[in-house]
Design a protein around this motif. Structure first.
Motif, PDB file in Angstrom:
ATOM      1  N   TYR A  70      51.741   8.969 -13.643  1.00 51.53           N
ATOM      2  CA  TYR A  70      53.201   8.963 -13.453  1.00 51.53           C
ATOM      3  C   TYR A  70      53.636   7.670 -12.767  1.00 51.53           C
ATOM      4  CZ  TYR A  70      57.747  10.321 -11.528  1.00 51.53           C
ATOM      5  OH  TYR A  70      59.071  10.360 -11.176  1.00 51.53           O
ATOM      6  N   PHE A  71      52.912   7.254 -11.739  1.00 50.30           N
ATOM      7  CA  PHE A  71      53.260   6.006 -11.058  1.00 50.30           C
ATOM      8  C   PHE A  71      53.105   4.803 -11.983  1.00 50.30           C
ATOM      9  CE2 PHE A  71      51.824   8.080  -6.835  1.00 50.30           C
ATOM     10  CZ  PHE A  71      53.042   8.720  -6.743  1.00 50.30           C
ATOM     11  N   LEU A  74      56.122   4.443 -14.029  1.00 48.46           N
ATOM     12  CA  LEU A  74      57.288   4.007 -13.255  1.00 48.46           C
ATOM     13  C   LEU A  74      57.290   2.508 -12.958  1.00 48.46           C
ATOM     14  CD1 LEU A  74      57.710   6.846 -10.600  1.00 48.46           C
ATOM     15  CD2 LEU A  74      59.064   6.457 -12.655  1.00 48.46           C
ATOM     16  N   ILE A  82      59.531   3.952  -5.094  1.00 48.39           N
ATOM     17  CA  ILE A  82      59.051   5.221  -5.634  1.00 48.39           C
ATOM     18  C   ILE A  82      59.059   6.298  -4.559  1.00 48.39           C
ATOM     19  CG2 ILE A  82      57.033   6.419  -6.571  1.00 48.39           C
ATOM     20  CD1 ILE A  82      56.313   3.824  -8.030  1.00 48.39           C
ATOM     21  N   ARG A  86      61.220   9.696  -4.312  1.00 46.72           N
ATOM     22  CA  ARG A  86      60.535  10.988  -4.200  1.00 46.72           C
ATOM     23  C   ARG A  86      61.172  11.838  -3.099  1.00 46.72           C
ATOM     24  NH1 ARG A  86      54.067  10.597  -3.936  1.00 46.72           N
ATOM     25  NH2 ARG A  86      54.340  12.854  -4.123  1.00 46.72           N
ATOM     26  N   SER A  90      63.485  14.998  -3.959  1.00 41.04           N
ATOM     27  CA  SER A  90      62.816  16.224  -3.509  1.00 41.04           C
ATOM     28  C   SER A  90      63.752  17.063  -2.659  1.00 41.04           C
ATOM     29  CB  SER A  90      61.559  15.889  -2.693  1.00 41.04           C
ATOM     30  OG  SER A  90      60.565  15.308  -3.486  1.00 41.04           O
ATOM     31  N   TRP A 131      52.000   9.003   1.418  1.00 40.42           N
ATOM     32  CA  TRP A 131      52.641   8.702   0.129  1.00 40.42           C
ATOM     33  C   TRP A 131      52.748   7.195  -0.106  1.00 40.42           C
ATOM     34  CZ3 TRP A 131      57.368  12.584   0.146  1.00 40.42           C
ATOM     35  CH2 TRP A 131      56.880  13.868  -0.131  1.00 40.42           C
ATOM     36  N   THR A 135      50.765   5.419  -3.131  1.00 37.22           N
ATOM     37  CA  THR A 135      51.529   4.771  -4.196  1.00 37.22           C
ATOM     38  C   THR A 135      51.230   3.282  -4.252  1.00 37.22           C
ATOM     39  OG1 THR A 135      53.280   6.388  -3.774  1.00 37.22           O
ATOM     40  CG2 THR A 135      53.828   4.542  -5.210  1.00 37.22           C
ATOM     41  N   LEU A 262      62.496   8.498 -12.521  1.00 33.70           N
ATOM     42  CA  LEU A 262      62.534   8.416 -11.060  1.00 33.70           C
ATOM     43  C   LEU A 262      63.193   9.654 -10.460  1.00 33.70           C
ATOM     44  CD1 LEU A 262      63.277   4.678 -10.159  1.00 33.70           C
ATOM     45  CD2 LEU A 262      61.381   6.084  -9.336  1.00 33.70           C
ATOM     46  N   SER A 265      61.011  12.558  -9.981  1.00 30.48           N
ATOM     47  CA  SER A 265      60.010  12.490  -8.909  1.00 30.48           C
ATOM     48  C   SER A 265      60.209  13.609  -7.897  1.00 30.48           C
ATOM     49  CB  SER A 265      60.069  11.129  -8.207  1.00 30.48           C
ATOM     50  OG  SER A 265      61.319  10.930  -7.568  1.00 30.48           O
ATOM     51  N   THR A 269      57.136  15.928  -7.116  1.00 26.83           N
ATOM     52  CA  THR A 269      56.642  15.971  -5.745  1.00 26.83           C
ATOM     53  C   THR A 269      56.594  17.399  -5.223  1.00 26.83           C
ATOM     54  OG1 THR A 269      57.482  13.761  -5.226  1.00 26.83           O
ATOM     55  CG2 THR A 269      57.078  15.231  -3.367  1.00 26.83           C
TER      56      THR A 269
END
Length: 353
Positions: A70-71, A74, A82, A86, A90, A131, A135, A262, A265, A269
């Motif tokens: 997924y990253f 992106l 990112i 997230r 979230s 995180w 990332t 994005l 995310s 998450t």
């Protein structure tokens, strides 16, 4: 991420899973779920609860294991962008879930309770560090090293048990920790420096799990995640504004597809964290401890087969030493769990006589 956790996030383990098993329901006894107890309370068969727990666990660790893909999609979004996205998305997703489940009163009580809000605020800082590091590692060509961080996380949990909880280690645990230190030495030689990405991931997630374990009985998974994102959201929002003003953001500059990826995310998450919470409520920590290896294995495979990262002979040796330590830790965990199970059965038989 989390492993996790714990789970995980990622990551409710404080010490090794077997050391925590005494505080968890046995796999052959009714377990407690978010909706109430299995067995007498709800009439749900224990076997179906265990199966659901395993499926939730595989879902959580599987999604975490595939997160590097997924990253990768992106990119060229930076690690900072990112993570900021997230957190913000979230929060909105959690707010939606709280509204659907009518849990705003529970959330408000958690925010007002200092014994809950304080530890969760600390957990939020730790998971943000985790995180960002994770990332950054994935987006800069160090996905193999990020998988290493979650491989050595169980060893960090053992160290936390010794230095924080003053627990005594059994011989196999000491051997695993000693071999783990050897592995770090080998990998330091291989990388030409300390594998700092892996170490930061392991210690941040281990500490996150420790904090979450302490506050765990007082708050459910959704409320916990919501409080953590509330703590981080102002900083994330400011970061997104700064990136937009300086022209460094990609959210609105790379088309609708990138924008919605994005935005997604938030779901990506929150869902594995909620899955992990559902799994941890249904399974003994022994099973959770075995499932946790699923994520770094997937991350390692993705790093080699999709990202084509290089593994030198020295790095292979280092990883093999780590895996040897984990094998010893797993053998010790299974042996201790079996011994405890036998002792509990004897105690129940003695009490029945």
């Amino acid at each position: 991420m989390r492993n996790i956790a714990g789970l995980g996030g990622v990551g409710d383990n404080v010490s090794t899973p077997d050391q925590l098993a005494a505080n968890q329901p046995s796999s052959n006894q009714p377990t407690t779920t978010a909706g109430g107890g299995a067995g007498k309370g709800t009439g749900k068969p224990v076997r179906s609860e265990s199966t659901a727990g395993i499926l939730f666990g595989i879902g959580a660790y599987g999604l975490w294991g595939l997160l590097p893909l997924y990253f990768f999609v992106l990119m060229p979004a930076s690690a900072i962008e990112i993570v900021a996205n997230r957190i913000v998305w979230s929060l909105l997703f959690c707010a939606l879930l709280i509204t659907i489940t009518r849990a705003w009163r529970v959330f408000g009580a958690a925010v007002k309770d200092r014994s809950v809000f304080g530890p969760l605020a600390l957990a939020a800082v730790l998971i943000a560090i985790n995180w960002l590091t994770y990332t950054f590692g994935v987006t800069t060509g160090h996905a193999v090293e990020t998988s290493l961080g979650y491989f050595i996380n169980p060893l960090v949990s053992v160290l936390l048990g010794v230095f924080v909880l003053k627990e005594k280690l059994r011989p196999l645990q000491w051997a695993a920790v000693g071999i783990g230190f050897v592995a770090v030495g080998v990998l330091t030689f291989s990388y030409g420096q300390l594998p700092w990405i892996a170490l930061i991931l392991a210690f941040s997630f281990g500490l996150y799990g420790f904090v979450k374990k302490r506050v765990g009985p007082k708050v459910d998974a959704l409320t916990s995640l919501s409080v953590e994102t509330v703590v981080l959201a102002p900083f994330a929002a400011i970061t997104m504004v700064v990136l937009g003003v300086t022209g460094a953001e990609t959210l609105t500059t790379l088309g609708a597809g990138h924008f919605w990826l994005l935005v997604a995310s938030g779901v990506i998450t929150a869902v594995p964290l909620l899955f992990f919470g559902a799994s941890a409520r249904r399974l003994p920590m022994t099973t959770i401890g075995l499932l946790q290896y699923f994520a770094p294995v997937l991350q390692f495979i993705v790093a080699l087969t999709v990202f084509n990262e290089t593994m030198t002979t020295a790095r292979w040796i280092g990883f093999c030493v780590v895996w040897l330590a984990l094998v010893l830790l797993t053998i010790d965990m299974l042996r201790t769990t079996r011994k405890n199970s036998v002792l509990k059965k004897k105690a129940r038989l003695a009490a029945a006589q």
